[in-house]
Scaffold this active site. Sequence first.
Site, short mmCIF file in Angstrom:
data_model
loop_
_atom_site.label_atom_id
_atom_site.label_comp_id
_atom_site.label_asym_id
_atom_site.label_seq_id
_atom_site.Cartn_x
_atom_site.Cartn_y
_atom_site.Cartn_z
N CYS A 1 0.87 -0.74 -0.21
CA CYS A 1 0.20 -0.07 -0.20
C CYS A 1 0.78 1.55 -0.13
CB CYS A 1 -1.35 -0.32 1.02
SG CYS A 1 -2.35 1.03 1.35
N ASP B 1 -9.27 -3.74 -7.65
CA ASP B 1 -8.99 -2.38 -6.77
C ASP B 1 -9.49 -0.62 -6.99
OD1 ASP B 1 -6.82 -0.57 -5.26
OD2 ASP B 1 -5.39 -1.57 -5.33
N HIS C 1 -7.35 -4.24 -3.39
CA HIS C 1 -6.14 -3.71 -3.01
C HIS C 1 -6.23 -4.32 -1.30
CE1 HIS C 1 -3.71 -0.33 -2.12
NE2 HIS C 1 -4.27 -0.30 -0.69
#
Length: 230
Positions: free
Chosen positions: A123, A172, A199
């Site tokens: 991330c 995502d 994600h």
Amino acid sequence: MGSFVELTAVDGAKIPAYVAKPEGAPRGAIVVLQEIFGVNSHIRSVADRYAAQGYVAVAPATFQRVQPDVELGYTEADMKQGFALKTAVEALPEPGVLRDVEAAVAHAVELVPGGKVGVVGFCWGGLMTWRAACNLGSVSAAVCYYGGGMTSELEASRQALCPVLAHFGAKDHYISLESVEAFKRAQPKVEVHVYEADHGFNCDQRGSYDEAAAKLANERTLAFFKQHLG
């Protein structure tokens, strides 16, 4: 398996880092860069897993400059708090938190004399991994998991100093497939893989965890580090 140590950045800032060491002589070192949730139990478990593969793993607390001792979960409130902390860190004067990543890499170098150091991040940590690959000559390989922001036009214009592997999820909502394709065009030397996942697919503490995608990405990551670190 691991314990916390204190790192000192070039500007004198003190940064805690979780360090996990393998049994026997290490084959190299890997700096593990956190998501927006701090060096929590998931990030510590990731470091432990790399140690189990023979690498020294160093996970610096990259929120330390704006708030110490951050360890969040994955609720909506945690997400909001983590995003606010990330925004505050990104607003720091350049080079910002990259100094802390550099301190973690330097510590890793000390722990593996003559060995090589890689960086992996998730991330926001994926974005920081990309920046480390483009700015730190002591990094021998970098792996970015769904790096938020790294597919922007600005980030895609950077040039990596080492081999880079990047993992993205086709589902995502934070990173569009269009931006991933644009990044691939701008960075033909970067090895990019896209998975039918959301994600955060690597984190087994999140609802978006995808076991198949996480397993395949991990296999590719370990093979990549074996190739470039030993």
